[in-house]
Structures are given as C-alpha cells and as structure tokens.
Design an enzyme around this catalytic site. Sequence first.
Site, PDB file in Angstrom:
ATOM      1  N   ILE A  66       0.854  -1.196   0.000  1.00 63.08           N
ATOM      2  CA  ILE A  66       0.000   0.000   0.000  1.00 63.08           C
ATOM      3  C   ILE A  66       0.886   1.240   0.000  1.00 63.08           C
ATOM      4  O   ILE A  66       0.998   1.957   1.001  1.00 63.08           O
ATOM      5  CB  ILE A  66      -0.973   0.014   1.214  1.00 63.08           C
ATOM      6  CG1 ILE A  66      -1.680  -1.335   1.359  1.00 63.08           C
ATOM      7  CG2 ILE A  66      -2.002   1.138   1.051  1.00 63.08           C
ATOM      8  CD1 ILE A  66      -2.565  -1.441   2.595  1.00 63.08           C
ATOM      9  N   PRO A  67       1.570   1.504  -1.131  1.00 64.18           N
ATOM     10  CA  PRO A  67       2.373   2.723  -1.186  1.00 64.18           C
ATOM     11  C   PRO A  67       1.481   3.950  -1.043  1.00 64.18           C
ATOM     12  O   PRO A  67       0.405   4.006  -1.644  1.00 64.18           O
ATOM     13  CB  PRO A  67       3.035   2.652  -2.566  1.00 64.18           C
ATOM     14  CG  PRO A  67       2.223   1.689  -3.364  1.00 64.18           C
ATOM     15  CD  PRO A  67       1.578   0.751  -2.385  1.00 64.18           C
ATOM     16  N   HIS A  68       1.913   4.890  -0.223  1.00 64.51           N
ATOM     17  CA  HIS A  68       1.090   6.067   0.012  1.00 64.51           C
ATOM     18  C   HIS A  68       1.963   7.273   0.307  1.00 64.51           C
ATOM     19  O   HIS A  68       3.117   7.139   0.711  1.00 64.51           O
ATOM     20  CB  HIS A  68       0.091   5.827   1.146  1.00 64.51           C
ATOM     21  CG  HIS A  68       0.724   5.385   2.426  1.00 64.51           C
ATOM     22  ND1 HIS A  68       1.005   4.072   2.700  1.00 64.51           N
ATOM     23  CD2 HIS A  68       1.129   6.084   3.499  1.00 64.51           C
ATOM     24  CE1 HIS A  68       1.544   3.974   3.894  1.00 64.51           C
ATOM     25  NE2 HIS A  68       1.646   5.195   4.402  1.00 64.51           N
ATOM     26  N   GLY A  69       1.371   8.436   0.079  1.00 61.31           N
ATOM     27  CA  GLY A  69       2.090   9.658   0.347  1.00 61.31           C
ATOM     28  C   GLY A  69       1.182  10.868   0.278  1.00 61.31           C
ATOM     29  O   GLY A  69       0.051  10.779  -0.194  1.00 61.31           O
TER      30      GLY A  69
END
Length: 152
Positions: free
Chosen positions: A64-67
């Site tokens: 779950i890449p997030h930014g």
Amino acid sequence: MKILDNITPECMLCDLQARDKKGIIEELAAPVAQAAGVKVEDMVRVLLDRERLGSTGVGNGIGIPHGKMRELSKLHLGFGISRQGVDFESIDGKPTNIFFLLAVPTDSAGLHLTMLAQISRLLRNEEFRKRLMGCDSPQEVAQAIGEVDQEF
C-alpha cells in the site's frame, strides 16, 4: 466515502509489468498522477520518499504505497496486480502481488489514516485477496471492491 469514490477504471491496472519496487510505484503512479493533474515524477518522488521511511509492503502479498502531496485537492487511489509478484521489501519477505496506491493532500491526515485502515481491513480477508487476483479487468476489480466497499 467509499474506495470506489476515489478511483477511476484508468487507475486499476490488472497486469503490472514492472519487476521491481521502483518500477511498480512508477507504473501505479502514472495514471493516478494524470487523474490528479500532478506530475508523475513528483508523485513517484513522494511515494519513494515514504518507502525510505519503511516499506509499505504489509505482508500477505499486499503493498500500500502512500504519500501526501500539497498539490492534491482530494484523495486519489490506484490499484494494481502483479501476476508474478515483486520484491517490495515486505515485512514477511514474500513477493507482493496486490497494490493499492494512496495519494492524499498534505493536510488530510485523518482521511489518509481512515482510508488506509479501510483498505487494510478489506485485504486481511484471504478470499477477497484471491478474488482480486482473479480479476482481469478494471470492471471486475470495481465489482469485487464494490461488493465489500463500505461507507466510512
């Protein structure tokens, strides 16, 4: 707000081709950045900066890449399936196949955490993960998510 309120079919990729973490992030970010109206390289930089703090590969084949980006006015999601799986530096050391990309405005910590929790809760269900892995089109992904997507 539901997951499907924040993702378009163009941002659902059912056969990611990248073979490494950076490539997966670039592939996932391209349609999300376009939908959000931001530069893809800026979104990739934000996501890779977050990955340097600790992998968002949470185990069980899930990433779950997030930014956060100040240029965003609302939450944007992307989804992808890597059929072969990639080394996403997951906490269980196993290949990662299912990805949700989450990009939010800088000032939306509550929304960010709530959506992360919602996605994580859905992906804990092994049968749901298997169903997602069987999807071959954005329509199938949307149908699978729509059946379990709850208002929060």
